[in-house]
Design a protein around this motif. Structure first.
Motif, PDB file in Angstrom:
ATOM      1  N   LEU A   1      29.186  78.389 101.490  1.00 42.84           N
ATOM      2  CA  LEU A   1      28.516  77.234 100.892  1.00 42.84           C
ATOM      3  C   LEU A   1      28.947  77.043  99.444  1.00 42.84           C
ATOM      4  O   LEU A   1      29.233  75.919  99.011  1.00 42.84           O
ATOM      5  N   THR A   2      29.005  78.116  98.676  1.00 41.06           N
ATOM      6  CA  THR A   2      29.376  78.009  97.266  1.00 41.06           C
ATOM      7  C   THR A   2      30.770  77.432  97.105  1.00 41.06           C
ATOM      8  O   THR A   2      30.996  76.517  96.287  1.00 41.06           O
ATOM      9  N   SER A   3      31.739  77.952  97.854  1.00 45.20           N
ATOM     10  CA  SER A   3      33.122  77.489  97.700  1.00 45.20           C
ATOM     11  C   SER A   3      33.252  76.011  98.053  1.00 45.20           C
ATOM     12  O   SER A   3      34.012  75.269  97.412  1.00 45.20           O
ATOM     13  N   GLN A   4      32.501  75.549  99.056  1.00 46.06           N
ATOM     14  CA  GLN A   4      32.593  74.150  99.464  1.00 46.06           C
ATOM     15  C   GLN A   4      31.838  73.225  98.511  1.00 46.06           C
ATOM     16  O   GLN A   4      32.272  72.094  98.246  1.00 46.06           O
ATOM     17  N   LEU A   5      30.723  73.691  97.970  1.00 42.05           N
ATOM     18  CA  LEU A   5      29.967  72.859  97.039  1.00 42.05           C
ATOM     19  C   LEU A   5      30.751  72.593  95.755  1.00 42.05           C
ATOM     20  O   LEU A   5      30.643  71.505  95.163  1.00 42.05           O
ATOM     21  N   LEU A   6      31.524  73.567  95.318  1.00 41.98           N
ATOM     22  CA  LEU A   6      32.273  73.412  94.071  1.00 41.98           C
ATOM     23  C   LEU A   6      33.358  72.346  94.171  1.00 41.98           C
ATOM     24  O   LEU A   6      33.939  71.957  93.154  1.00 41.98           O
ATOM     25  N   GLU A   7      33.619  71.847  95.378  1.00 36.09           N
ATOM     26  CA  GLU A   7      34.580  70.760  95.559  1.00 36.09           C
ATOM     27  C   GLU A   7      33.954  69.394  95.279  1.00 36.09           C
ATOM     28  O   GLU A   7      34.655  68.391  95.187  1.00 36.09           O
ATOM     29  N   ILE A   8      32.628  69.352  95.162  1.00 35.18           N
ATOM     30  CA  ILE A   8      31.926  68.080  94.963  1.00 35.18           C
ATOM     31  C   ILE A   8      31.871  67.746  93.478  1.00 35.18           C
ATOM     32  O   ILE A   8      31.350  68.531  92.672  1.00 35.18           O
ATOM     33  N   PRO A   9      32.408  66.598  93.056  1.00 35.15           N
ATOM     34  CA  PRO A   9      32.419  66.226  91.629  1.00 35.15           C
ATOM     35  C   PRO A   9      31.007  66.127  91.059  1.00 35.15           C
ATOM     36  O   PRO A   9      30.093  65.610  91.710  1.00 35.15           O
ATOM     37  N   GLY A  10      30.849  66.640  89.831  1.00 33.92           N
ATOM     38  CA  GLY A  10      29.577  66.517  89.129  1.00 33.92           C
ATOM     39  C   GLY A  10      28.503  67.476  89.577  1.00 33.92           C
ATOM     40  O   GLY A  10      27.369  67.387  89.121  1.00 33.92           O
ATOM     41  N   LEU A  11      28.852  68.406  90.479  1.00 36.65           N
ATOM     42  CA  LEU A  11      27.848  69.365  90.974  1.00 36.65           C
ATOM     43  C   LEU A  11      27.840  70.617  90.098  1.00 36.65           C
ATOM     44  O   LEU A  11      28.893  71.167  89.784  1.00 36.65           O
ATOM     45  N   HIS A  12      26.644  71.054  89.714  1.00 34.96           N
ATOM     46  CA  HIS A  12      26.476  72.231  88.867  1.00 34.96           C
ATOM     47  C   HIS A  12      25.618  73.270  89.581  1.00 34.96           C
ATOM     48  O   HIS A  12      24.496  72.964  89.999  1.00 34.96           O
ATOM     49  N   LEU A  13      26.117  74.486  89.707  1.00 32.21           N
ATOM     50  CA  LEU A  13      25.355  75.585  90.271  1.00 32.21           C
ATOM     51  C   LEU A  13      24.427  76.171  89.223  1.00 32.21           C
ATOM     52  O   LEU A  13      24.758  76.220  88.037  1.00 32.21           O
TER      53      LEU A  13
ATOM     54  N   PHE B   1      21.424  73.908  92.940  1.00 28.90           N
ATOM     55  CA  PHE B   1      22.409  73.062  92.260  1.00 28.90           C
ATOM     56  C   PHE B   1      21.801  71.703  91.940  1.00 28.90           C
ATOM     57  O   PHE B   1      20.765  71.307  92.488  1.00 28.90           O
ATOM     58  N   PHE B   2      22.453  71.001  91.019  1.00 26.84           N
ATOM     59  CA  PHE B   2      22.111  69.598  90.780  1.00 26.84           C
ATOM     60  C   PHE B   2      23.402  68.820  90.596  1.00 26.84           C
ATOM     61  O   PHE B   2      24.444  69.381  90.249  1.00 26.84           O
ATOM     62  N   ILE B   3      23.328  67.537  90.902  1.00 22.77           N
ATOM     63  CA  ILE B   3      24.479  66.652  90.766  1.00 22.77           C
ATOM     64  C   ILE B   3      24.168  65.640  89.676  1.00 22.77           C
ATOM     65  O   ILE B   3      23.112  64.993  89.683  1.00 22.77           O
ATOM     66  N   GLU B   4      25.060  65.546  88.733  1.00 18.78           N
ATOM     67  CA  GLU B   4      24.841  64.669  87.576  1.00 18.78           C
ATOM     68  C   GLU B   4      24.508  63.248  88.017  1.00 18.78           C
ATOM     69  O   GLU B   4      25.193  62.664  88.856  1.00 18.78           O
TER      70      GLU B   4
ATOM     71  N   LEU C   1      25.534  70.721 106.074  1.00 15.57           N
ATOM     72  CA  LEU C   1      24.955  70.488 104.753  1.00 15.57           C
ATOM     73  C   LEU C   1      25.995  69.919 103.792  1.00 15.57           C
ATOM     74  O   LEU C   1      25.759  68.917 103.108  1.00 15.57           O
ATOM     75  N   VAL C   2      27.169  70.548 103.731  1.00 17.65           N
ATOM     76  CA  VAL C   2      28.203  70.120 102.784  1.00 17.65           C
ATOM     77  C   VAL C   2      28.735  68.732 103.133  1.00 17.65           C
ATOM     78  O   VAL C   2      28.881  67.873 102.254  1.00 17.65           O
ATOM     79  N   ASP C   3      29.004  68.494 104.407  1.00 17.58           N
ATOM     80  CA  ASP C   3      29.512  67.180 104.820  1.00 17.58           C
ATOM     81  C   ASP C   3      28.506  66.084 104.490  1.00 17.58           C
ATOM     82  O   ASP C   3      28.889  64.987 104.033  1.00 17.58           O
ATOM     83  N   SER C   4      27.241  66.380 104.688  1.00 22.11           N
ATOM     84  CA  SER C   4      26.193  65.399 104.383  1.00 22.11           C
ATOM     85  C   SER C   4      26.105  65.145 102.886  1.00 22.11           C
ATOM     86  O   SER C   4      25.921  63.994 102.440  1.00 22.11           O
ATOM     87  N   LEU C   5      26.227  66.196 102.092  1.00 21.66           N
ATOM     88  CA  LEU C   5      26.203  66.039 100.634  1.00 21.66           C
ATOM     89  C   LEU C   5      27.360  65.183 100.142  1.00 21.66           C
ATOM     90  O   LEU C   5      27.200  64.350  99.239  1.00 21.66           O
ATOM     91  N   LYS C   6      28.519  65.385 100.727  1.00 22.32           N
ATOM     92  CA  LYS C   6      29.688  64.598 100.319  1.00 22.32           C
ATOM     93  C   LYS C   6      29.478  63.124 100.627  1.00 22.32           C
ATOM     94  O   LYS C   6      29.858  62.244  99.835  1.00 22.32           O
ATOM     95  N   LYS C   7      28.861  62.822 101.753  1.00 18.17           N
ATOM     96  CA  LYS C   7      28.563  61.434 102.094  1.00 18.17           C
ATOM     97  C   LYS C   7      27.564  60.848 101.110  1.00 18.17           C
ATOM     98  O   LYS C   7      27.702  59.699 100.659  1.00 18.17           O
ATOM     99  N   ILE C   8      26.540  61.634 100.753  1.00 18.06           N
ATOM    100  CA  ILE C   8      25.528  61.166  99.806  1.00 18.06           C
ATOM    101  C   ILE C   8      26.167  60.914  98.443  1.00 18.06           C
ATOM    102  O   ILE C   8      25.879  59.901  97.780  1.00 18.06           O
ATOM    103  N   ARG C   9      27.059  61.791  98.034  1.00 21.67           N
ATOM    104  CA  ARG C   9      27.746  61.646  96.742  1.00 21.67           C
ATOM    105  C   ARG C   9      28.549  60.361  96.704  1.00 21.67           C
ATOM    106  O   ARG C   9      28.567  59.653  95.670  1.00 21.67           O
ATOM    107  N   LYS C  10      29.201  60.005  97.819  1.00 26.16           N
ATOM    108  CA  LYS C  10      29.978  58.775  97.860  1.00 26.16           C
ATOM    109  C   LYS C  10      29.073  57.546  97.809  1.00 26.16           C
ATOM    110  O   LYS C  10      29.370  56.555  97.121  1.00 26.16           O
ATOM    111  N   VAL C  11      27.954  57.612  98.512  1.00 20.11           N
ATOM    112  CA  VAL C  11      27.042  56.472  98.567  1.00 20.11           C
ATOM    113  C   VAL C  11      26.397  56.211  97.211  1.00 20.11           C
ATOM    114  O   VAL C  11      26.250  55.055  96.785  1.00 20.11           O
ATOM    115  N   LEU C  12      26.031  57.298  96.525  1.00 13.11           N
ATOM    116  CA  LEU C  12      25.275  57.157  95.281  1.00 13.11           C
ATOM    117  C   LEU C  12      26.158  57.207  94.040  1.00 13.11           C
ATOM    118  O   LEU C  12      25.644  57.080  92.937  1.00 13.11           O
TER     119      LEU C  12
END
Length: 403
Positions: free
Chosen positions: A307-319, A334-337, A392-403
């Motif tokens: 999970l950690t390695s995949q989350l770090l690929e998401i822009p603006g995400l902070h652990l 984590f939070f996303i800016e 979880l990661v795939d869903s987060l990436k979709k949310i990041r694109k939408v928002l």
């Protein structure tokens, strides 16, 4: 560990074809329950719904036997010297409050806390400070949120009456070097209370090896029924504590003006207890011992690394917490800016049935001190899978694109 077989123990995973699959990543709040625990609770209500230790009939005798067996199981689970060191409570919060009210305090006594305590291990001490003139000192964490032993040593002196630390943080999953902390505290004459709500479900605890004075845990975080918990205390210390709540089952005898209290643990277990819950808690503890904590930790670290390695690929995400997933057990916060954490949690649930926690996780003090609005916490357990991590990661990436 045979994950397929283990998941068969949990009714939650036995879904009908038309039900949403999703993933449960809110285990730090409350775990799922295996059928063994559910069946134990059900058996009590169906077959032996009576009181323990009060009546002479055979149903009461059977409940007394099972209740006593649960206490002995929890003593083995924690490595206690004897079962009388196990006090049953409703949860970790009640165990901490018991110690806060039962110790004799003097104005000027010091209670030492860390800077990321759950409210359950902060508010009781704030109330004590107001009531008894006790001083609170807070040990700051290192920049990566790991424990700062040097800062702890600087704040530790002969005025410290109690060190009360969260053994494992519910914020970031970091576990403290408890043995060294306890040793240093004892050198200045201080007692140590560990909040093990987030530790007991995930790793082996041996209270005698640690030499800890008190330790509290919650059943609902370790496969057990809601409203159950344990306060462990060294027997000599429990004998000295004043009862927190009093009434039925706490006394051997009473007159209109006097009473004779029972020895520990009975003097702390006032009134009718949650017999079904405690019996279920004993079954949960035995389930974890049978499964083995090495297997539990191995699975959690596997999931956390992925999970950690995949989350770090998401822009603006902070652990939050150390970057090394091995230091965070089964928790990834984590939070996303620019995106509200509650909005992320709601969308994860609505889009994919992925269940996480959002907000400040009862650690408001830590967030307020750093002016962080909140975060998303994905907390994993041994029954979670790599496929669920990917969801979880795939869903987060979709949310990041939408928002």
């Amino acid at each position: 560990m045979d994950l397929t077989r283990v998941r068969q123990d949990f009714p939650f995973f036995q879904k009908k074809p038309d039900q949403k699959t999703g993933a449960y990543f809110d285990n730090a709040c409350q775990t799922l329950r295996p059928r063994q625990v559910i069946e134990a609770v059900t058996r009590y209500y169906q077959e032996s719904s009576a009181c323990s230790g009060r009546s002479m009939h055979h149903l009461a005798a059977e409940v007394t036997r099972q209740y006593d067996q649960a206490r002995a199981t929890l003593a083995r689970f924690l490595g206690a010297a004897k079962k009388e060191e196990i006090v049953f409570t409703r949860n970790t919060t009640e165990g901490i409050n018991l110690v806060a009210h039962a110790l004799d305090w003097n104005a000027g006594d010091v209670v030492l806390l860390t800077d990321k305590e759950h409210n359950s291990n902060l508010i009781p001490w704030q109330m004590l400070a107001r009531r008894a003139g006790v001083e609170l000192r807070v040990v700051p964490s290192r920049p990566d949120n790991t424990f700062d032993m040097d800062a702890y040593s600087r704040l530790l002196d002969r005025k410290v009456r109690l060190v009360s630390f969260g053994f494992t943080s519910n914020l970031d999953g970091v576990t403290l070097p408890a043995a060294e902390i306890i040793k240093k505290a004892h050198q200045v004459g201080a007692l140590v209370l560990l909040d093990a709500a987030q530790t007991a479900p995930h790793q082996r605890i041996h209270v005698r090896a640690l030499d800890v004075d008190f330790l509290a845990l919650s059943g609902h975080k370790m496969l057990g029924p809601s409203g159950t918990g344990v306060l462990y205390g060294k027997y000599a210390l429990l004998e000295k504590l004043q009862p927190f709540q009093v009434g039925g089952d706490t006394v051997a005898s009473s007159t209109y003006t006097t009473c004779e209290f029972l020895p520990p643990p009975e003097k702390f277990e006032a009134g009718l207890q949650d017999y079904a819950g405690i019996i279920g808690l004993g079954v949960a503890a035995q389930y974890l011992m049978n499964l083995g904590f090495d297997a539990i930790q191995k699975q959690e670290w596997l999931l956390n690394r992925a999970l950690t390695s995949q989350l770090l690929e998401i822009p603006g995400l902070h652990l939050i917490g150390p970057s090394d997933p091995a230091l965070r057990g089964g928790i990834v916060s984590f939070f996303i800016e620019g995106i509200d954490s509650h909005r992320i949690a709601l969308m994860l649930d609505q889009m994919a049935g992925v269940m996480v926690r959002s907000g400040q996780h009862c650690v408001h003090s830590w967030f307020h001190a750093r002016q962080i609005a909140g975060c998303v916490r994905a907390s994993m357990y041994f029954y979670n899978t790599l496929d669920e991590v990917s969801l979880l990661v795939d869903s987060l990436k979709k949310i990041r694109k939408v928002l």
